[in-house]
Write an enzyme that holds these catalytic residues in place. Structure first.
Site, PDB file in Angstrom:
ATOM      1  N   ARG A   1      41.030  29.928  39.467  1.00 42.63           N
ATOM      2  CA  ARG A   1      41.403  30.581  38.676  1.00 42.63           C
ATOM      3  C   ARG A   1      42.585  29.828  37.318  1.00 42.63           C
ATOM      4  NH1 ARG A   1      39.069  36.071  37.896  1.00 42.63           N
ATOM      5  NH2 ARG A   1      39.053  36.280  40.156  1.00 42.63           N
TER       6      ARG A   1
ATOM      7  N   ARG B   1      43.387  34.903  33.363  1.00 46.04           N
ATOM      8  CA  ARG B   1      44.207  35.637  34.212  1.00 46.04           C
ATOM      9  C   ARG B   1      45.512  35.900  32.997  1.00 46.04           C
ATOM     10  NH1 ARG B   1      43.239  37.287  40.080  1.00 46.04           N
ATOM     11  NH2 ARG B   1      42.796  35.830  40.917  1.00 46.04           N
TER      12      ARG B   1
ATOM     13  N   ARG C   1      40.253  37.537  25.231  1.00 46.06           N
ATOM     14  CA  ARG C   1      39.390  38.668  25.630  1.00 46.06           C
ATOM     15  C   ARG C   1      39.326  39.308  25.572  1.00 46.06           C
ATOM     16  NH1 ARG C   1      38.082  38.799  31.465  1.00 46.06           N
ATOM     17  NH2 ARG C   1      37.772  40.994  30.066  1.00 46.06           N
TER      18      ARG C   1
ATOM     19  N   ASP D   1      32.433  33.851  36.261  1.00 46.17           N
ATOM     20  CA  ASP D   1      32.552  35.040  37.769  1.00 46.17           C
ATOM     21  C   ASP D   1      31.767  34.899  38.794  1.00 46.17           C
ATOM     22  OD1 ASP D   1      34.377  37.516  38.223  1.00 46.17           O
ATOM     23  OD2 ASP D   1      32.227  37.942  38.733  1.00 46.17           O
TER      24      ASP D   1
ATOM     25  N   TYR E   1      29.526  41.872  48.220  1.00 45.62           N
ATOM     26  CA  TYR E   1      29.861  43.190  46.952  1.00 45.62           C
ATOM     27  C   TYR E   1      28.931  43.617  46.921  1.00 45.62           C
ATOM     28  CZ  TYR E   1      33.682  40.351  44.820  1.00 45.62           C
ATOM     29  OH  TYR E   1      34.988  39.633  45.177  1.00 45.62           O
TER      30      TYR E   1
END
Lengths: 353, 353
Positions: free
Chosen positions: B31, B35, B44, B80, B155
């Site tokens: 990551r 973030r 973003r 992602d 998911y």
């Protein structure tokens, strides 16, 4: 409680906790009191969580419900791990669907110093409920319980449930002195909560360190173990001098099992990730184990459930004593009939099977 | 990519992945792209997560940001794990602060059959971005990545993030045939996503099985391992025949490390709960390891961070090769300066220190 025969004869649960093989493997379920039972949901209707834990007639009824339904080998007091915090005066409530929520997270020295000790007189409903339960349960032992200092600290520092306990672990590393002070205070609260239950007749205790699994063992040993040890030291004996077995459990604690035994537990609880025969290698020889059916198995077809139950029972033979349980609490969606069938299955099982 | 010298000379990361000791221990951060970086949040602004992953100029810029800042030894493609699902036509989006959310959970045979395969032509922006990145990065390898079939299935079946993957595990046990069909389809999607990245120049891949840690090893081996193995088999080589090291990682997988290596990983990623010297005993001898600083350490004072970094480096000496990393992704609150300092510290460290 007035029997002259040793308790071991009467209670397979206490027998297994003492490391002796009972006539049948004892079984109870974490979170058996509450959540999944329709009779529980009926009685809780319109009553807040913490309120329900402070009304002795509700505590007694909810504690007894699973014993009636399942003929489990132990009852566990219906309560909540944040109840003693609330009773001590910490501003905490339980939000439905969320869990414990703090009015204000604990972060500073002043916040820590503001945490009052738990006065046994602040929880009169606990001994009242325990005494009535003990009288009603007869030979079925009542297990008292409390949250361990680290798990209580996690809720306090995070301000509620958390995925990774990052805030708590940050405080732990940033200010080890303040952390010790916090966990000392929480150990007093946990210990007092357990002592009240034992003094009133609870015949075993379980210390829940629900979130300890987020710690590496080195951090557990340095920052948590001494405080959990202090809690467990406070409750090894009943007022009459009988041994009170201390069960110690946390989720995802495969790496910590040795330490969780070493802090003074008589029985180590194991989640579903570590087979019991492997867990037996991670604790001191002679340590009884509790566990560890994956709760998500409950939703499987019965033949799958039965096979998994038998696997757990077989693996449990490697332990010095085995108390059958789930590897975590009963999920709210669990079918009570499946739990009932598991109890029958465990009771009918014999090591040669 | 046009060098004649072996890549090992140029890339400490690829050297360590090959089980050879490089001049300095390589480091990158899961990551790292996204973030926590202010330049990431700026770029973003106003752009949805999945949209940002499908605009090559954004993918390139976000992937490069941490390389510029930290001089890490590898870049990892900004993407992602649900992107290939969305690209294949599954109705999924990423809700800010929540994570992937399915328009409709996958529960029935019809739901599974409706999952289309991933057509490489549906993700033209991926090879475009990878090619530009590889050209820009020079000697710094680009790592491609994908989510493993179990995590993708979690998911899909849960309909979003979940604490215990109970619905997914229930489907797995209730209908093993349907489960296999589901994981076969997801393995095709994962493998295709990785193949596209490797074909365009990614020089290593990481398969993220984020939620595999909720499985006991027996269940992992029976229900998950064959599908992850199929994904890893599909991507061991670059178009020119060079080895493409395959890293395999999940959180809380201490009990699974052996299996996660055995399914065909060249490097096993380890979370912070298992010290690397212990992890080295759980995988096949000769397996390089990646990890495993507890991300919550990042918020500690620097001397604590430095001591923990050194502990990880020392423990990593027991592995056949060590790629320094966190034991999980960079937290959104991480201070980029601390990460920069860690990179310097790791690069300056020598085994004799």
């Amino acid at each position: 409680m007035t029997m002259s025969a040793p308790v071991e004869v009467r209670s397979p649960f206490l027998t297994a906790c003492a490391g002796v093989t009972p006539q049948h493997t004892p079984v109870w379920f974490m979170r058996q009191a509450g959540r999944s039972l329709p009779e529980y949901r009926a009685i809780r209707s319109g009553v807040g969580m913490l309120e329900s834990c402070s009304r002795p007639e509700l505590v007694v009824e909810i504690t007894l419900q699973p014993v009636r339904r399942y003929q489990v080998d132990a009852a566990i007091l219906y309560s909540d791990i944040v109840l003693p915090l609330a009773a001590a005066g910490v501003g905490v409530d339980i939000a439905p669907g969320v869990g414990p929520v703090l009015a204000r997270p604990v972060r500073t020295a002043a916040d820590v110093e503001a945490i009052p000790p738990l006065d046994p007189d602040a929880i009169p409903y606990v001994p009242t409920a325990v005494r009535e339960l003990v009288a009603t349960l007869g030979d079925v032992p009542l297990i008292g319980f409390a949250g361990a200092p680290f798990t209580l600290a996690s809720y306090l520092v995070e301000g509620g449930p958390s995925k990774d306990q990052a805030q708590a672990k940050t405080l732990m590393r940033r200010d080890p002195g303040l952390w010790r002070e916090l966990l000392d205070r929480l150990a007093q609260i946990s210990a007092t909560f357990l002592q009240v239950q034992v003094a009133a007749g609870a015949r075993a205790v379980q210390l829940f360190d629900s979130w300890a699994g987020s710690l590496a063992r080195r951090d557990y040993d340095a920052f948590v173990a001494p405080h959990s040890a202090a809690v467990l030291r406070a409750v090894g004996q009943s007022p009459s001098g009988a041994a009170v077995p201390r069960i110690h459990f946390g989720v995802g604690t495969g790496e910590l099992l040795g330490s969780m035994g070493d802090v003074g537990a008589d029985v180590v609880g194991v989640d579903w990730r570590v087979p019991l025969d492997e867990a037996a290698r991670r604790v001191q020889p002679g340590t009884p184990l509790q566990g560890n059916l994956d709760p998500t198995v409950l939703a499987a077809p019965w033949p799958v459930v039965a096979a998994e139950v038998e696997r757990v029972l077989q693996a449990g033979r490697a332990a010095a004593g085995h108390v059958f349980n789930l590897g975590h609490g009963v999920p709210p969606s669990a079918d009570p009939d499946v739990l009932a069938r598991i109890v029958d299955h465990v009771h009918a099982w014999r090591p040669g099977d």
